[in-house]
Write an enzyme that holds these catalytic residues in place. Structure first.
Site, PDB file in Angstrom:
ATOM      1  N   TYR A   1       0.829  -1.219   0.000  1.00 48.72           N
ATOM      2  CA  TYR A   1       0.000   0.000   0.000  1.00 48.72           C
ATOM      3  C   TYR A   1       0.858   1.262   0.000  1.00 48.72           C
ATOM      4  O   TYR A   1       0.499   2.282   0.566  1.00 48.72           O
ATOM      5  CB  TYR A   1      -0.990  -0.004   1.159  1.00 48.72           C
ATOM      6  CG  TYR A   1      -2.100  -0.996   0.946  1.00 48.72           C
ATOM      7  CD1 TYR A   1      -3.338  -0.609   0.464  1.00 48.72           C
ATOM      8  CD2 TYR A   1      -1.892  -2.357   1.178  1.00 48.72           C
ATOM      9  CE1 TYR A   1      -4.350  -1.527   0.231  1.00 48.72           C
ATOM     10  CE2 TYR A   1      -2.896  -3.284   0.943  1.00 48.72           C
ATOM     11  CZ  TYR A   1      -4.114  -2.866   0.473  1.00 48.72           C
ATOM     12  OH  TYR A   1      -5.100  -3.780   0.228  1.00 48.72           O
TER      13      TYR A   1
ATOM     14  N   HIS B   1     -16.267  -3.712  -4.180  1.00 49.42           N
ATOM     15  CA  HIS B   1     -15.782  -4.535  -5.292  1.00 49.42           C
ATOM     16  C   HIS B   1     -16.812  -5.556  -5.768  1.00 49.42           C
ATOM     17  O   HIS B   1     -16.460  -6.539  -6.423  1.00 49.42           O
ATOM     18  CB  HIS B   1     -14.473  -5.239  -4.922  1.00 49.42           C
ATOM     19  CG  HIS B   1     -13.402  -4.303  -4.457  1.00 49.42           C
ATOM     20  ND1 HIS B   1     -12.944  -3.267  -5.230  1.00 49.42           N
ATOM     21  CD2 HIS B   1     -12.710  -4.236  -3.280  1.00 49.42           C
ATOM     22  CE1 HIS B   1     -12.006  -2.610  -4.570  1.00 49.42           C
ATOM     23  NE2 HIS B   1     -11.852  -3.164  -3.389  1.00 49.42           N
TER      24      HIS B   1
END
Length: 493
Positions: free
Chosen positions: A174, A320
């Site tokens: 990340y 998602h």
């Protein structure tokens, strides 16, 4: 970045960020970094030719009877925008050591003998050869890990479960949740940095992440696959530069010649790592490679076939939801025809295990899909389900960062005509919004124990979050294409 688990603890050209990855059943990749990375407005790349890539190894501590040399490289992350910092890596080394015997401990050091710059001694144990009677004792599965206090808990807990191999199903560091100048990261990049000219990435997070992981992955091989947070766009449309530079995978060994997708054997299990952020269409190279790889599998030698990629095809969380329907429509039928046993994915920051399913319908010959995107990253855990009132995304939401949009309304079953279910979908067996990791223990050619461990267990809650036997019964799904099916031990077959 000054935390003891993240900061650089070596000097000069001594190796750090040491990691293992499987190459073949008798060979192993060893990777590490030497030298200082640089970040700033003006950076000058190191010269890889100034440091050798050497590994010394043997079966006894301190006695290294074999040695191998390899390759080295540096990479740059460049941003031609005012105020953004550029990055150039330390020297990245990859060495493939060969001639390894199965289920044997090997001791090794890496470095450059001419500079008297060698690592400390590390040790690893090789896996069993492909055979229906031998399997890695414990296969750890984790995704969307990042670098947070939750990530630390996950890795500490995973390490305590003594894995033999690790599947890392995408979204590793990340680093792209930070500006190039570092500072405090964001759980939502576009929300906190709306004026950023490009999705920036603070590359030193990669160095910190590899130091954070080194105590584990210097002795246990970690097999990675890319996620959307590895895309990291930079100047001239370059993407995935850090991912492609830092990791060795058996791409050439498995005939894919691409670090985005590959396969390998671990005892009696064949693993297929697929790329969701490269061409997955039936007319593409990856699909052709996948078809060939599946055709070559000998189920009398490797009865279990496990696949992994980053974004899940089956997902009942709002986040998602139906994001990678296009990939499913291109590839699901092929995987179904060849009787894949288990599929692991991440991307959704929660845990979910499916009942056997094919084409959104319960099917006794379908794989067991499991989402483990709950490693502990900065974006936090997902809590909303698409079947809850007011939580169903619109068809315009959840657009993938690669590929097309193929959102659909269900054509049959209890959700016929709807984009979302009004209850937990029948193919969703168990879901929970907690951070954690999973352990797969293959017992024999027909039985494997899957355990999902919540992070809370490390604080004294000793009951696993989810545990179930997955049982192969190939005779019930054989056909002209010689496929078989997986069934869950707790369900009637």
């Amino acid at each position: 970045m000054d935390h003891p688990r993240l900061k650089r603890n070596v000097t000069g050209m001594f190796p750090e960020q040491i990691a293992l990855a499987l190459s073949t059943p008798t060979s192993m990749w060893i990777s590490w970094i030497t030298g200082d990375a640089q970040i700033g407005l003006n950076v000058t790349a190191l010269d890889p030719s100034t440091v050798a890539s050497e590994v010394w190894y043997g079966k006894e501590s301190g006695k290294y009877t074999m040695n191998k040399t390899g390759v080295s490289l540096v990479y740059n992350q460049l941003y031609p925008y005012e105020g953004l910092w550029n990055y150039t890596s330390g020297i990245i080394h990859h060495v493939r050591i060969e001639g390894l015997e199965p289920q044997t401990k090997y001791y090794y050091k890496c470095g450059d003998s001419s500079l008297a710059a060698a690592s400390e001694e590390f040790v690893f144990e090789t896996l069993p050869l492909p055979s229906p009677n031998n399997y890695p004792p414990r296969i750890a599965v984790v995704g969307d890990l990042g670098l947070t206090s939750n990530s630390s808990t996950t890795i500490d807990h995973l390490t305590s479960n003594d894995p033999s191999i690790i599947l890392m199903v995408g979204d590793l560091t990340y680093a792209n949740q930070y500006l190039t100048t570092g500072g405090k990261g964001a759980s939502c990049f576009s929300c906190q940095f709306p004026d950023a000219p490009i999705r920036e990435t603070y590359q030193p997070r990669w160095d910190g992440w590899r130091r954070f992981m080194e105590p584990l992955i210097s002795r246990v091989p970690m097999m990675v696959v890319e996620g959307n947070h590895e895309i990291e766009p930079q100047a001239a449309g370059v993407t995935f530069k850090s991912y492609l530079s830092r990791f060795s995978v058996p791409s050439n060994e498995s005939g894919s010649n691409s670090n985005f997708y590959y396969s390998f054997d671990a005892g009696g299990a064949h693993f297929i790592m697929l790329g969701a952020y490269t061409d997955y269409n039936q007319t593409g190279i990856q699909y052709a490679w996948l078809k060939d790889d599946l055709h070559k599998i000998d189920r009398s030698v490797t009865p279990w076939v496990v696949a992994a990629w980053h974004p899940p095809w089956y997902n009942s969380y709002s986040s998602h939801y139906q994001e990678f329907e296009c990939m499913r429509l291109q590839m699901e039928e092929l995987l179904y025809q060849y009787g894949i046993d288990i599929v692991f994915s991440g991307h959704v920051h929660a845990y979910e295990r499916m009942n056997r399913v094919y084409n959104h319908t319960l099917d006794p010959c379908g794989p067991v899909y499991i989402t483990v995107g709950d490693g502990g990253n900065i974006e936090k855990v997902e809590v909303d389900h698409a079947d809850e009132p007011g939580k169903c995304p619109s068809p315009g939401d959840n657009v993938p960062e690669f590929g097309g949009v193929c959102h659909l309304n269900f054509s049959s079953g209890p959700a016929k005509g709807q984009f979302c279910w009004d209850r937990q979908p029948e193919w969703s067996a168990y879901r929970e919004s907690s951070f954690g990791h999973g352990i797969l223990e293959v017992v024999n050619s027909t039985h494997a124990l899957w355990t999902w461990h919540r992070n809370q267990e490390i604080y004294g809650l000793n009951t696993p979050g989810d545990q179930i036997y997955i049982v192969r019964q190939p005779q019930l799904c054989s056909s002209a294409s010689k496929v078989r099916f997986s069934c869950l031990f707790s369900l009637a077959c």
